[in-house]
Write an enzyme that holds these catalytic residues in place. Structure first.
Site, short mmCIF file in Angstrom:
data_model
loop_
_atom_site.label_atom_id
_atom_site.label_comp_id
_atom_site.label_asym_id
_atom_site.label_seq_id
_atom_site.Cartn_x
_atom_site.Cartn_y
_atom_site.Cartn_z
N SER A 197 -27.41 -4.32 16.19
CA SER A 197 -28.34 -5.35 15.66
C SER A 197 -26.99 -6.51 16.75
CB SER A 197 -27.95 -6.55 14.65
OG SER A 197 -28.63 -7.50 14.43
N ASP A 240 -39.02 -4.10 11.77
CA ASP A 240 -37.59 -4.89 11.53
C ASP A 240 -38.25 -6.00 11.84
OD1 ASP A 240 -35.57 -5.88 12.78
OD2 ASP A 240 -34.83 -4.17 12.78
N HIS A 278 -34.75 -3.59 9.05
CA HIS A 278 -34.30 -4.21 9.89
C HIS A 278 -32.56 -3.86 8.99
CE1 HIS A 278 -31.24 -6.10 13.13
NE2 HIS A 278 -30.53 -6.92 12.18
#
Length: 280
Positions: free
Chosen positions: A131, A217, A253
């Site tokens: 991320s 995501d 995610h």
């Protein structure tokens, strides 16, 4: 922070008399939102440790490990300090004392145990971030691609300016508190100066990269890792390592909530790391 099998340092002492060596080392970082990446026990690291890989955590500015000032020194128009810190940790691990010289507070030094200095070489050093940590790894690779042999970028936030400029994306406006609003010129220019997508070096030799994404995501849209993979394949030297794009068509995610699917995905990533670093 370092964790390793006790035999690793015994072998290092025996073979190198405590000097620079070539022990496979994996460096993990995040460095955003004031999040603290603690040196806690995780059983999933044992497969690496049993294969004599040193696991290192870089507590860079932008995280919260050293309190609120540690976070404030790497956000908005000082975000590059996070990347500079990560690169400096990598250089320390390979025995290079030089600082990157970038950032508003690049002269900040943190006492480090001598046990890890010079423990590896670039051909045995890998890195990982997920991320916002993927942004960290991407920016660090652009800064010094020759420092690493392999990199894992998990659901990486790598198209910063394009994402942050679009206020119609649900999370964008809230994210301005972390990165700044690129609709303002000073923030736009600063983002463009470090954004991984815009700063891949032409014809430079980059390490092998495994880039992952999730079709569903909501935080890092699937096209960000896809665009970075295409950019690396297009612009870097033919002598660079392979760029692998692994897109999960079902996950979001945080990847799989299924424990066994998570372990299979982790096994895939570890297989990539161990093969690239020449470990058995």
């Amino acid at each position: 922070s370092l964790v390793y099998h006790r035999d690793v340092l015994e072998e290092r002492s025996k073979n190198n008399n405590g000097t620079s060596s070539s022990i496979p080392t994996h460096l993990y970082g995040y460095g955003s939102y004031g999040a603290s990446i603690e040196a806690s026990f995780r059983s999933t690291r044992l497969p690496l440790l049993k294969r004599k890989v040193v696991y290192a955590l870089a507590h860079t500015r932008g995280g919260g490990e050293m309190g609120r000032p540690w976070y404030d020194e790497a956000k908005y128009l000082t975000k590059k300090n996070t990347f500079n810190d990560f690169v400096d940790v990598a250089r320390w691990l390979v025995g290079d004392d030089g600082a990157t010289g970038g950032g508003e507070d690049a002269d900040v030094n943190v006492e480090q145990p001598s046990i890890g200095k010079g423990i590896t070489i670039p051909s045995k050093l890998s890195c990982e971030g997920r991320s916002a940590g993927g942004l960290l790894v991407g920016a660090s690779l652009n800064q010094q691609p020759e420092l690493f042999r392999a990199a894992i970028l998990g659901v990486p936030f790598v198209d910063v300016a394009c994402t942050m400029i679009d206020a119609s994306i649900p999370l964008t406006v809230a994210e301005w508190e972390e990165w700044g609003n690129p609709n303002e010129e000073r923030y736009f220019d600063y983002m463009m100066s470090y954004c991984p997508m815009q700063n891949v070096k032409d014809e430079a030799v980059y390490p092998s990269c495994l880039i992952t994404g999730g079709l569903h995501d909501p935080r890092v849209q699937y096209w960000e890792p896809a665009k970075l993979a295409a950019e690396l394949r297009h612009k870097t030297s033919k002598d660079s390592g392979p760029v692998i794009l692994k897109m999960d068509m079902d996950s979001g995610h945080f990847s799989a909530s299924d424990r066994y699917k998570y372990l299979r995905e982790l096994a895939f990533e570890y297989a990539f790391l161990l093969d690239t670093l020449g470990c058995t």
